[in-house]
Design a protein around this motif. Structure first.
Motif: not given
Length: 221
Positions: A17, A41-42, A44-46, A76, A80, A82-83, A88
């Motif tokens: 991140t 927070s991060s 990019t999530t996808c 991502p 991460h 949130g993941l 990931v």
């Protein structure tokens, strides 16, 4: 190859991140396809794929000029906010197979901040992650992209002086990927000439692989 007069370069950007990998992807494409901003927070999530227009004046093969198209897969971050690592890894692995499954991947770009020290644990985790994605030949298909190079320049470091003062962890990583690395200032919009220099360096790395691409398969469920 789309046709005999052009070449497509398939790239994926990987990194932690806030290393600037989405911004680096935009610089390579000459666009603003990927969301890129500072965040607690991060961002990019996808995974998402960006495509450049035809670029002329970059590559010549067999005595003739080829147009270049660049495709960049943004991913991502790992770790991460949130993941999980598995989420990931599975997301990136599936996207690589989906977008580059037929043509293959030319280079994975591990994005690191040039203005921050690379710790052994961070390097180990990054290498393990790339190994799981690309397999045993990962070193042949990985290059390091050192972002925020403007900050090291402001601190008085040339590229040569920077590498002379770099940690053994970073030097070991660069050695493992056969010294395939590029410094990039992605704090400001990259100008056309700078982008051409970066793309030529990436093409030189690909040439060292005899223009081979890494074929990717869907990970096992």
């Amino acid at each position: 190859m789309a046709d005999s007069s052009e070449m497509t370069m398939n790239l994926v950007v990987l990194g932690r991140t806030q290393t600037g990998k989405s911004a680096a992807g935009n610089s390579l494409l000459g666009s603003s396809d990927f969301a890129s901003h500072r965040s607690p927070s991060s961002v990019t999530t996808c995974c998402s794929l960006g495509r450049s227009c035809r670029i002329s004046g970059i590559i010549r093969r067999n005595g003739g000029e080829l147009a270049l198209r660049v495709r960049v897969l943004d991913t991502p971050s790992y770790p991460h906010s949130g993941l999980s690592k598995e989420q990931v890894r599975d997301t990136v692995s599936s996207a690589l197979a989906h977008h580059f499954g037929e043509e293959g991947l030319h280079l994975a770009l591990l994005v690191l901040r040039a203005d921050l020290p690379l710790c052994p644990d961070e390097s180990d985790h990054a290498i393990q992650f790339i190994q799981e994605l690309l397999g045993p030949t990962w070193k042949d298909f990985t290059a390091v992209l050192l972002t925020h190079a403007d900050k090291t320049e402001e601190a008085g470091f040339s590229e040569e002086a920077y590498l002379h003062s770099a940690s053994s962890t970073l030097l070991s990583l660069l050695s493992s990927v056969q010294h395939k690395y590029i410094f990039l200032d992605n704090q400001k919009s990259i100008i056309k000439e700078e982008r051409a220099i970066v793309l030529r360096k990436l093409l030189n790395f690909i040439r060292q692989n005899n223009y081979q691409a890494l074929l990717l398969k869907h990970s096992k469920e």
